[in-house]
Design an enzyme around this catalytic site. Structure first.
Site, PDB file in Angstrom:
ATOM      1  CB  ILE A 151     -30.271 -54.467 -14.187  1.00 12.35           C
ATOM      2  CG1 ILE A 151     -30.026 -52.967 -14.078  1.00 12.35           C
ATOM      3  CG2 ILE A 151     -31.749 -54.764 -14.016  1.00 12.35           C
ATOM      4  CD1 ILE A 151     -30.835 -52.157 -15.076  1.00 12.35           C
ATOM      5  CG  ASP A 152     -26.287 -58.587 -15.318  1.00 19.45           C
ATOM      6  OD1 ASP A 152     -26.281 -58.850 -14.105  1.00 19.45           O
ATOM      7  OD2 ASP A 152     -26.654 -59.391 -16.203  1.00 19.45           O
TER       8      ASP A 152
END
Length: 341
Positions: free
Chosen positions: A143-144
């Site tokens: 995930i970012d």
């Protein structure tokens, strides 16, 4: 270096190539991916009758006894760092963590340290059986940096192999909470007229496109049709805010997990995420829609309002279905509280 030898007997009607035959006949419990097998062949760790087989295209026959030398896992080149972790679950094969905002998952040129992998290596303290021949955590999804929430990480080859297969087959369940501009409505003619958008029961908006790097900005992803990687997002409104409704809290479920997928898809349908510096933009809210305090809180929110809230998968060893939830981080909780006030 210490090593183990795995003997594989080629079964009936084998594929014509060594690499494909091994991929078929290696015992499942060995958890050797096709990529790992290819590397072992290239490194001279595969032989038949004492003769090395360094060509993945080498022919094999039924009954051939192939020896695969499995070197002891090497120490990772990535250094451990004493960084606190929010551990949701852990066993001998995997760990589930609730990643905070601002933490990069894996070291990269722009983020060589302070990452989740650095923290995990310190947490494990060398107690890793090895992934891909190296003592490192097995990252199967990311995930970012500025997205918070749940990640599962493999601690062993068998877990990595099993988890990666689930994410590739899209059988892992992932649900995100997002705050967007506007309130998506399946009955909105504008929305229904956007290419790639369809409606499903339960007021679910389905976005189906292909995603690839932006033609001019290589740091961004963009929607395409006819090129790129298949991407599917389903979103539904959980709550709306403002008079008239101006913002919405969404549940977004991923069928696929492409880079920036939710952020790009929501921007594509005209409902970019609050705070998203790359795709959401900064929108000025109508003065009468929300309170001045709420409007200021929205303007101050400096990262994409996106949280990986739910994660489900089949345990790669026991076969048990595992389901986890992570509460909203404090910054999103506070923002929503302002909008509800």
């Amino acid at each position: 270096m210490a090593s183990n030898v795995l003997r594989v007997v080629i079964g009936a009607a084998p594929p014509p190539r060594l690499d494909k035959a091994l991929a078929r006949d290696v015992p499942e419990e060995a958890a050797l991916s096709r990529t790992r097998l290819a590397r072992l062949i290239a490194e001279g760790h595969v032989s038949c009758g004492g003769a090395a087989l360094a060509d993945p295209k080498a022919k094999v026959a039924e009954g051939d006894e192939i020896d695969i030398v499995l070197p002891e896992a090497e120490e990772s080149h990535i250094g451990p760092e004493p960084i606190a972790l929010d551990i949701v679950y852990e066993d001998a094969d995997l760990i589930v963590v609730n990643k905070p905002v601002g933490m990069v998952v894996h070291p990269a040129p722009g983020s060589p340290s302070g990452t989740l992998v650095n923290a995990l290596l310190h947490h494990f303290g060398g107690n890793l059986s090895g992934v891909g021949g190296e003592k490192r955590p097995g990252i199967v999804h990311r995930i970012d940096k500025d997205t918070s929430g749940l990640l599962v990480v493999a601690k062993s080859d068998r877990a990595h192999h099993g988890l990666a297969a689930q994410f590739e087959a899209h059988t892992a369940a992932r649900s995100y909470l997002a705050l967007c501009y506007g309130v998506p409505d399946t009955g909105d003619p504008r929305l229904r007229g956007i290419r790639g958008v369809s409606a499903e029961p339960g007021a679910v908006i389905k976005v189906t496109t292909q995603l690839a790097r932006h033609r001019t900005d290589r740091q961004k992803q963009a929607v395409f049709f006819g090129q790129g990687r298949h991407a599917v997002t389903r979103a539904r409104v959980l709550e709306s805010f403002g008079t008239p409704p101006t913002l919405a809290l969404l549940e977004c479920r991923l069928e696929t997990g492409r880079t920036h997928q939710i952020r790009v898809h929501m921007a594509h349908i005209g409902h970019g995420l609050v705070g998203d510096p790359t795709y959401g933009g900064r929108r000025k809210l109508a003065a009468s829609a929300v309170s001045p305090e709420a409007a200021e809180a929205v303007q101050r929110f400096s990262r994409q309002a996106l949280h990986a809230a739910e994660l489900g998968f089949k345990h790669p060893v026991s076969g048990e279905w595992m389901q986890f939830e992570a509460p909203l981080p404090e910054d999103m909780e506070n923002l929503i509280a302002h909008l509800r006030a």
